[in-house]
Design an enzyme around this catalytic site. Structure first.
Site, PDB file in Angstrom:
ATOM      1  N   ARG A  38       0.837  -1.210   0.000  1.00 32.72           N
ATOM      2  CA  ARG A  38       0.000   0.000   0.000  1.00 32.72           C
ATOM      3  C   ARG A  38       0.871   1.259   0.000  1.00 32.72           C
ATOM      4  O   ARG A  38       0.597   2.223  -0.729  1.00 32.72           O
ATOM      5  CB  ARG A  38      -0.911  -0.022   1.227  1.00 32.72           C
ATOM      6  CG  ARG A  38      -1.864   1.171   1.317  1.00 32.72           C
ATOM      7  CD  ARG A  38      -2.897   0.943   2.417  1.00 32.72           C
ATOM      8  NE  ARG A  38      -3.787   2.090   2.533  1.00 32.72           N
ATOM      9  CZ  ARG A  38      -3.845   2.903   3.588  1.00 32.72           C
ATOM     10  NH1 ARG A  38      -3.059   2.682   4.625  1.00 32.72           N
ATOM     11  NH2 ARG A  38      -4.681   3.914   3.620  1.00 32.72           N
ATOM     12  N   HIS A  42       0.636   3.821  -3.038  1.00 30.81           N
ATOM     13  CA  HIS A  42       0.109   5.161  -2.797  1.00 30.81           C
ATOM     14  C   HIS A  42       1.155   6.225  -3.061  1.00 30.81           C
ATOM     15  O   HIS A  42       0.813   7.370  -3.385  1.00 30.81           O
ATOM     16  CB  HIS A  42      -0.439   5.268  -1.374  1.00 30.81           C
ATOM     17  CG  HIS A  42      -1.780   4.625  -1.207  1.00 30.81           C
ATOM     18  ND1 HIS A  42      -2.744   5.089  -0.349  1.00 30.81           N
ATOM     19  CD2 HIS A  42      -2.328   3.536  -1.807  1.00 30.81           C
ATOM     20  CE1 HIS A  42      -3.827   4.336  -0.437  1.00 30.81           C
ATOM     21  NE2 HIS A  42      -3.584   3.367  -1.301  1.00 30.81           N
ATOM     22  N   HIS A 163      -4.968  -7.124  -4.288  1.00 35.54           N
ATOM     23  CA  HIS A 163      -5.893  -7.176  -3.161  1.00 35.54           C
ATOM     24  C   HIS A 163      -5.997  -8.590  -2.602  1.00 35.54           C
ATOM     25  O   HIS A 163      -6.706  -8.807  -1.610  1.00 35.54           O
ATOM     26  CB  HIS A 163      -7.284  -6.677  -3.584  1.00 35.54           C
ATOM     27  CG  HIS A 163      -7.378  -5.189  -3.643  1.00 35.54           C
ATOM     28  ND1 HIS A 163      -8.253  -4.526  -4.481  1.00 35.54           N
ATOM     29  CD2 HIS A 163      -6.696  -4.221  -2.983  1.00 35.54           C
ATOM     30  CE1 HIS A 163      -8.106  -3.222  -4.315  1.00 35.54           C
ATOM     31  NE2 HIS A 163      -7.167  -3.007  -3.422  1.00 35.54           N
ATOM     32  N   THR A 164      -5.303  -9.526  -3.215  1.00 29.97           N
ATOM     33  CA  THR A 164      -5.167 -10.837  -2.591  1.00 29.97           C
ATOM     34  C   THR A 164      -4.453 -10.713  -1.253  1.00 29.97           C
ATOM     35  O   THR A 164      -4.571 -11.573  -0.386  1.00 29.97           O
ATOM     36  CB  THR A 164      -4.399 -11.805  -3.526  1.00 29.97           C
ATOM     37  OG1 THR A 164      -4.481 -13.126  -3.005  1.00 29.97           O
ATOM     38  CG2 THR A 164      -2.946 -11.431  -3.674  1.00 29.97           C
ATOM     39  N   TRP A 179     -10.119  -9.515   1.349  1.00 30.34           N
ATOM     40  CA  TRP A 179     -10.675  -9.930   0.063  1.00 30.34           C
ATOM     41  C   TRP A 179     -10.594 -11.450  -0.108  1.00 30.34           C
ATOM     42  O   TRP A 179     -11.357 -12.029  -0.858  1.00 30.34           O
ATOM     43  CB  TRP A 179      -9.898  -9.267  -1.079  1.00 30.34           C
ATOM     44  CG  TRP A 179     -10.173  -7.812  -1.269  1.00 30.34           C
ATOM     45  CD1 TRP A 179     -11.107  -7.250  -2.092  1.00 30.34           C
ATOM     46  CD2 TRP A 179      -9.483  -6.720  -0.653  1.00 30.34           C
ATOM     47  NE1 TRP A 179     -11.044  -5.872  -2.023  1.00 30.34           N
ATOM     48  CE2 TRP A 179     -10.054  -5.525  -1.143  1.00 30.34           C
ATOM     49  CE3 TRP A 179      -8.434  -6.621   0.267  1.00 30.34           C
ATOM     50  CZ2 TRP A 179      -9.616  -4.255  -0.754  1.00 30.34           C
ATOM     51  CZ3 TRP A 179      -7.998  -5.367   0.662  1.00 30.34           C
ATOM     52  CH2 TRP A 179      -8.587  -4.202   0.164  1.00 30.34           C
ATOM     53  N   THR A 180      -9.627 -12.061   0.563  1.00 28.96           N
ATOM     54  CA  THR A 180      -9.405 -13.503   0.411  1.00 28.96           C
ATOM     55  C   THR A 180      -9.259 -14.161   1.778  1.00 28.96           C
ATOM     56  O   THR A 180      -9.072 -13.482   2.791  1.00 28.96           O
ATOM     57  CB  THR A 180      -8.134 -13.791  -0.422  1.00 28.96           C
ATOM     58  OG1 THR A 180      -6.972 -13.383   0.341  1.00 28.96           O
ATOM     59  CG2 THR A 180      -8.163 -13.041  -1.746  1.00 28.96           C
ATOM     60  N   ASN A 182      -6.826 -15.996   2.843  1.00 29.35           N
ATOM     61  CA  ASN A 182      -5.451 -15.975   3.351  1.00 29.35           C
ATOM     62  C   ASN A 182      -4.773 -14.688   2.896  1.00 29.35           C
ATOM     63  O   ASN A 182      -4.062 -14.673   1.889  1.00 29.35           O
ATOM     64  CB  ASN A 182      -4.656 -17.194   2.884  1.00 29.35           C
ATOM     65  CG  ASN A 182      -3.396 -17.396   3.733  1.00 29.35           C
ATOM     66  OD1 ASN A 182      -2.891 -16.459   4.344  1.00 29.35           O
ATOM     67  ND2 ASN A 182      -2.882 -18.608   3.754  1.00 29.35           N
ATOM     68  N   ILE A 185      -0.875 -14.286   1.763  1.00 33.67           N
ATOM     69  CA  ILE A 185      -0.312 -15.063   0.656  1.00 33.67           C
ATOM     70  C   ILE A 185      -0.678 -14.385  -0.653  1.00 33.67           C
ATOM     71  O   ILE A 185      -1.844 -14.066  -0.910  1.00 33.67           O
ATOM     72  CB  ILE A 185      -0.853 -16.507   0.655  1.00 33.67           C
ATOM     73  CG1 ILE A 185      -0.387 -17.254   1.907  1.00 33.67           C
ATOM     74  CG2 ILE A 185      -0.411 -17.248  -0.604  1.00 33.67           C
ATOM     75  CD1 ILE A 185       1.109 -17.467   1.990  1.00 33.67           C
ATOM     76  N   ASP A 187      -1.372 -14.720  -4.311  1.00 34.77           N
ATOM     77  CA  ASP A 187      -1.735 -15.706  -5.323  1.00 34.77           C
ATOM     78  C   ASP A 187      -2.873 -15.132  -6.163  1.00 34.77           C
ATOM     79  O   ASP A 187      -3.111 -13.922  -6.138  1.00 34.77           O
ATOM     80  CB  ASP A 187      -2.108 -17.049  -4.679  1.00 34.77           C
ATOM     81  CG  ASP A 187      -3.244 -16.922  -3.665  1.00 34.77           C
ATOM     82  OD1 ASP A 187      -3.992 -15.918  -3.719  1.00 34.77           O
ATOM     83  OD2 ASP A 187      -3.405 -17.832  -2.821  1.00 34.77           O
ATOM     84  N   ASP A 208     -13.978  -3.325  -7.047  1.00 33.77           N
ATOM     85  CA  ASP A 208     -13.712  -4.731  -7.353  1.00 33.77           C
ATOM     86  C   ASP A 208     -14.789  -5.268  -8.294  1.00 33.77           C
ATOM     87  O   ASP A 208     -14.489  -5.844  -9.352  1.00 33.77           O
ATOM     88  CB  ASP A 208     -13.692  -5.574  -6.068  1.00 33.77           C
ATOM     89  CG  ASP A 208     -12.620  -5.153  -5.089  1.00 33.77           C
ATOM     90  OD1 ASP A 208     -11.486  -4.940  -5.522  1.00 33.77           O
ATOM     91  OD2 ASP A 208     -12.938  -5.027  -3.897  1.00 33.77           O
TER      92      ASP A 208
END
Length: 250
Positions: A38, A42, A163-164, A179-180, A182, A185, A187, A208
């Site tokens: 981030r 940014h 964003h993963t 968002w996920t 994990n 990680i 991926d 999104d």
């Protein structure tokens, strides 16, 4: 755009490589990869390709830029980095912040991203209001990433895949949740989750969901959900472009 990278001294190159190792250790220990990405984003995402202002040039060191609404909580990243920063006073803030973003992606299992040192620190921050707004859709994404920064549709979707990592914090963005499943990680699960619809405990923002509404964006979401190697390849290129906006332009 062709690049003409500046020549930096051998001592500076050695400092960069030693700093890279220290950043790996810090990010792995503190589990702080998301906020480092981030910070790098940014910093870079303020670039305006028309006026040639803003961009990845160390201006996040200024409290004025830290105080921008979109940067709420960014002081956490800067505070975590300070012990490493203090060891490498010869490295520009510009290089240091972008290197932290590159290392954060690699430490969490993402692709290796090329890093070219030599950014100079600019003397003043950009105006507020140049970063993307998560409550807006496709037109806004293209206004910010394409018209302002000079990136492509492919870059927009690939970069969205970062964003993963991480999650939204109510006290920073007004939203809450990862968002996920994990968020430490790197991926292609962001794209898989996007296509599978909303789930309890996970978040999908307007920006999104917009990736599914535009046919060009959606085809890339589907491609990356099905092929992580393709995502990693395109992400590495897009991240490199973002981290070098306005830098070493021939």
């Amino acid at each position: 755009m062709a690049k003409n990278y500046p020549n930096v001294s051998e001592d500076y190159k050695k400092a960069i490589e030693k700093c890279r190792r220290k950043l790996r250790g810090l990010i792995a220990e503190k589990h702080c990869a998301p906020i480092m990405v981030r910070l790098a984003w940014h910093s870079a995402g303020t670039f305006d390709c028309v006026t040639k202002t803003g961009g990845p040039f160390g201006t996040m060191r200024f409290t004025d830029e830290q105080a921008h609404e979109a940067n709420s909580g960014i002081q956490i990243a800067l505070g975590l980095l300070e012990p490493v920063r203090a060891q490498f006073p010869t490295i520009s803030f510009a290089d240091f912040h972008q290197l932290a973003g590159v290392v954060a992606v690699e430490v969490t299992g993402g692709p290796e991203i090329q890093f070219h040192p030599g950014r100079e620190d600019k003397p003043q921050p950009p105006p507020e209001g140049r970063l993307p707004d998560a409550t807006k859709g496709c037109n806004h994404l293209r206004d910010v990433f394409a018209k302002q920064m000079g990136l492509t549709d492919n870059d927009i979707v690939a970069l969205s895949g970062a964003h993963t990592l991480g999650k939204c914090h109510k006290d920073r963005s007004g939203f809450e949740g990862p968002w996920t499943s994990n968020p430490l990680i790197f991926d292609n699960s962001y794209f898989k989750e996007l296509l599978s619809g909303e789930k309890e405990g996970l978040i999908q923002l307007v920006s999104d969901k917009a990736l599914l509404e535009d046919p060009t964006f959606r085809s890339l979401v589907e491609k990356y959900a099905a092929d992580e190697d393709a995502f990693f390849s395109d992400y590495a290129k897009a991240h490199l472009k973002l981290s070098e906006l306005g830098f070493a332009d021939a």
